[in-house]
Scaffold this motif. Structure first.
Motif, PDB file in Angstrom:
ATOM      1  N   CYS A 138       0.817  -1.219   0.000  1.00 20.96           N
ATOM      2  CA  CYS A 138       0.000   0.000   0.000  1.00 20.96           C
ATOM      3  C   CYS A 138       0.853   1.274   0.000  1.00 20.96           C
ATOM      4  O   CYS A 138       1.758   1.441   0.808  1.00 20.96           O
ATOM      5  N   LYS A 139       0.506   2.153  -0.914  1.00 19.88           N
ATOM      6  CA  LYS A 139       1.273   3.397  -1.045  1.00 19.88           C
ATOM      7  C   LYS A 139       0.407   4.617  -0.772  1.00 19.88           C
ATOM      8  O   LYS A 139       0.764   5.737  -1.170  1.00 19.88           O
ATOM      9  N   LEU A 140      -0.707   4.434  -0.123  1.00 22.18           N
ATOM     10  CA  LEU A 140      -1.628   5.552   0.108  1.00 22.18           C
ATOM     11  C   LEU A 140      -0.955   6.718   0.824  1.00 22.18           C
ATOM     12  O   LEU A 140      -1.317   7.874   0.623  1.00 22.18           O
ATOM     13  N   GLY A 141       0.045   6.409   1.658  1.00 21.40           N
ATOM     14  CA  GLY A 141       0.749   7.441   2.424  1.00 21.40           C
ATOM     15  C   GLY A 141       1.432   8.478   1.544  1.00 21.40           C
ATOM     16  O   GLY A 141       1.615   9.620   1.956  1.00 21.40           O
ATOM     17  N   TYR A 142       1.775   8.098   0.334  1.00 21.90           N
ATOM     18  CA  TYR A 142       2.444   9.046  -0.567  1.00 21.90           C
ATOM     19  C   TYR A 142       1.445   9.844  -1.406  1.00 21.90           C
ATOM     20  O   TYR A 142       1.821  10.795  -2.070  1.00 21.90           O
ATOM     21  N   PHE A 143       0.205   9.390  -1.423  1.00 23.72           N
ATOM     22  CA  PHE A 143      -0.758   9.972  -2.362  1.00 23.72           C
ATOM     23  C   PHE A 143      -1.994  10.579  -1.681  1.00 23.72           C
ATOM     24  O   PHE A 143      -3.090  10.568  -2.236  1.00 23.72           O
ATOM     25  N   GLY A 144      -1.782  11.076  -0.472  1.00 24.46           N
ATOM     26  CA  GLY A 144      -2.892  11.752   0.212  1.00 24.46           C
ATOM     27  C   GLY A 144      -4.080  10.841   0.439  1.00 24.46           C
ATOM     28  O   GLY A 144      -5.224  11.279   0.452  1.00 24.46           O
ATOM     29  N   ALA A 145      -3.831   9.554   0.616  1.00 25.04           N
ATOM     30  CA  ALA A 145      -4.878   8.565   0.875  1.00 25.04           C
ATOM     31  C   ALA A 145      -5.900   8.459  -0.260  1.00 25.04           C
ATOM     32  O   ALA A 145      -7.087   8.206  -0.037  1.00 25.04           O
ATOM     33  N   VAL A 146      -5.437   8.706  -1.479  1.00 29.03           N
ATOM     34  CA  VAL A 146      -6.252   8.412  -2.668  1.00 29.03           C
ATOM     35  C   VAL A 146      -5.423   7.419  -3.479  1.00 29.03           C
ATOM     36  O   VAL A 146      -4.265   7.702  -3.796  1.00 29.03           O
ATOM     37  N   CYS A 147      -5.975   6.285  -3.798  1.00 37.92           N
ATOM     38  CA  CYS A 147      -5.177   5.218  -4.396  1.00 37.92           C
ATOM     39  C   CYS A 147      -5.011   5.386  -5.910  1.00 37.92           C
ATOM     40  O   CYS A 147      -5.994   5.332  -6.656  1.00 37.92           O
ATOM     41  N   PRO A 148      -3.779   5.553  -6.373  1.00 39.32           N
ATOM     42  CA  PRO A 148      -3.576   5.677  -7.821  1.00 39.32           C
ATOM     43  C   PRO A 148      -3.785   4.344  -8.543  1.00 39.32           C
ATOM     44  O   PRO A 148      -4.076   4.322  -9.738  1.00 39.32           O
ATOM     45  N   VAL A 149      -3.630   3.255  -7.816  1.00 34.80           N
ATOM     46  CA  VAL A 149      -3.808   1.933  -8.440  1.00 34.80           C
ATOM     47  C   VAL A 149      -5.294   1.702  -8.749  1.00 34.80           C
ATOM     48  O   VAL A 149      -5.660   1.277  -9.841  1.00 34.80           O
ATOM     49  N   ALA A 150      -6.134   2.011  -7.783  1.00 32.94           N
ATOM     50  CA  ALA A 150      -7.573   1.735  -7.957  1.00 32.94           C
ATOM     51  C   ALA A 150      -8.343   2.900  -8.571  1.00 32.94           C
ATOM     52  O   ALA A 150      -9.318   2.701  -9.282  1.00 32.94           O
ATOM     53  N   ARG A 151      -7.913   4.134  -8.301  1.00 31.73           N
ATOM     54  CA  ARG A 151      -8.721   5.282  -8.719  1.00 31.73           C
ATOM     55  C   ARG A 151      -8.272   5.883 -10.043  1.00 31.73           C
ATOM     56  O   ARG A 151      -8.986   6.699 -10.634  1.00 31.73           O
ATOM     57  N   CYS A 152      -7.072   5.537 -10.507  1.00 29.20           N
ATOM     58  CA  CYS A 152      -6.624   5.997 -11.826  1.00 29.20           C
ATOM     59  C   CYS A 152      -6.837   4.832 -12.797  1.00 29.20           C
ATOM     60  O   CYS A 152      -6.366   3.727 -12.548  1.00 29.20           O
ATOM     61  N   SER A 153      -7.559   5.095 -13.869  1.00 23.90           N
ATOM     62  CA  SER A 153      -7.907   4.011 -14.798  1.00 23.90           C
ATOM     63  C   SER A 153      -6.669   3.356 -15.398  1.00 23.90           C
ATOM     64  O   SER A 153      -6.713   2.216 -15.844  1.00 23.90           O
ATOM     65  N   LYS A 154      -5.532   4.132 -15.455  1.00 23.70           N
ATOM     66  CA  LYS A 154      -4.301   3.567 -16.044  1.00 23.70           C
ATOM     67  C   LYS A 154      -3.315   3.130 -14.964  1.00 23.70           C
ATOM     68  O   LYS A 154      -2.179   2.791 -15.277  1.00 23.70           O
ATOM     69  N   LYS A 155      -3.716   3.218 -13.717  1.00 19.57           N
ATOM     70  CA  LYS A 155      -2.856   2.818 -12.583  1.00 19.57           C
ATOM     71  C   LYS A 155      -1.522   3.563 -12.600  1.00 19.57           C
ATOM     72  O   LYS A 155      -0.478   2.978 -12.319  1.00 19.57           O
TER      73      LYS A 155
END
Ligand code: SF4
Ligand code: SF4
Lengths: 222, 137
Positions: A138-155
């Protein structure tokens, strides 16, 4: 939680028509929260099936049961006395629940009544949002608790892509751009500096791409 | 056989005050096959209750609610409408006429409106082919 939806009744009928008696088993945890497989939906589906068979002048035995969690043996055992009286179990658990029932009741046909979709949250009443892909690192700590893996269509780990427009994703304007959300949130927290660091590509070996995963904790074992 | 009364279940919001103490039983005696169930708010009714009632042998189910503005729990009446619509969708999915299920807002204490509604609903249900009875519980 795990988010799922009920399958269409025609598909369920196709899978269970061969049985004379079916135990419809709900799961009162995640899938109850997303209004797919809890006590209410179990009653709804069992009643709908009875009506559907009634209309076709068929009369299988349809029994309802609900357990708190279909993925934990202690709860699965609670239906042990009902299982032998039925030809099959129709499970309103997620895919994990269905497979756990099949492991415990190994001589019984277990049929899924749900389509298991994703790990998500209840965003507002009646709205469930996918927000975690269980990547295993989990990398949420680097991304303001918004997941780039799940919330960005291109991850994307270093987004946004050039298609982000007005806060919407180019893949589908219905989808908020995950990177727009990340930047807004970090900005609000005064932590935009986190994005100055390059984030290496995701190591997918910790995700399902590395094969089915297992967690073993000896301290938790009997 | 022909005289078997058509089983109708009516869920009615208590705040409609359709009956004083003891009156409901007397009213139902005049309507063979009718079961009236008083509920604290029409919003308490959900699709699974309605389908279960149908699967239990009711040929038709009515939900009677207060007008949206009069709902004492503010959202009860509008929520109830959505839930009846959802249950109707399920009836359609299983190939049963959605007309067997209805949601109606009536004025409070209006017994005449209730009787007219029952007459109409009953004749609509009678015009549909009867649902087969359940042989096994
Ligand atoms: S980074 Fe991985 S574990 Fe964390 S929320 Fe995203 S998908 Fe889930
Ligand atoms: S528009 Fe946003 S969410 Fe969509 S792919 Fe590009 S960065 Fe990801």
């Amino acid at each position: 939680m795990i988010v799922a939806t009920l399958k269409e009744i025609d598909e369920i009928r196709k899978m269970i028509d061969r049985y004379d008696s079916v135990l419809v088993v709900g799961c009162d945890s995640c899938v109850a929260e997303c209004a797919a497989g809890g006590a209410r939906e179990t009653m709804l589906l069992a009643s709908a099936l009875k009506l559907s068979y009634l209309k076709d002048h068929m009369n299988p035995t349809i029994t309802e049961a609900v357990i708190d969690r279909q993925c934990v043996d202690d709860f699965i055992d609670q239906i042990a006395d009902q299982v032998p009286e039925h030809d099959a179990i129709l499970s309103l658990g997620c895919g994990a629940g269905v497979q756990a029932l099949a492991r415990v009741y190994s001589d019984k046909a277990i049929i899924p009544a749900l389509n298991t979709l994703f790990i998500g949250e209840t965003q507002s009443r009646g709205v469930w949002q996918e927000n975690c892909l269980g990547c295993g690192s989990c990398k949420l700590g680097y991304f303001g608790a918004v997941c780039p893996v799940a919330r960005c269509s291109k991850k994307l780990m270093n987004g946004p892509c050039g298609g982000s427009k007005g806060g919407r994703c180019e893949v589908n304007p219905e989808i908020p751009c995950g990177w727009d959300l990340i930047i807004r949130r970090l900005n609000a927290l005064g932590e935009l500096d986190r994005l100055t660091e390059y984030v290496p590509p995701v190591d997918w070996s910790t995700s399902h791409s590395g094969g089915p995963r297992k967690v073993v904790r000896e301290d938790q074992q009997p | 056989m022909e005289d078997t009364p058509v089983k109708i279940v009516v869920y009615h919001c208590r705040n409609l005050r359709l009956f004083k103490d003891g009156e409901q039983k007397i009213f139902c005696r005049q309507w063979p096959g009718l079961t009236m169930v008083s509920i604290p708010c029409s919003g308490k009714i959900e699709a699974h209750h309605l389908l279960k009632t149908m699967a239990g042998g009711a040929q038709g189910v009515l939900v009677l609610a207060c007008s949206e503005k009069a709902c004492q729990y503010l959202e009860g009446s509008s929520r109830s409408r959505k839930r009846v619509d959802y249950a109707r969708l399920w009836l359609e999915k299983v190939g049963i006429s959605a007309e067997r299920l209805d949601f109606v807002r009536i004025p409070p204490m209006d017994r005449v409106a209730l009787e007219n509604l029952l007459r109409e609903f009953l004749s609509k249900i009678q015009s549909l082919e009867a649902l087969p009875a359940i042989a096994k519980a």
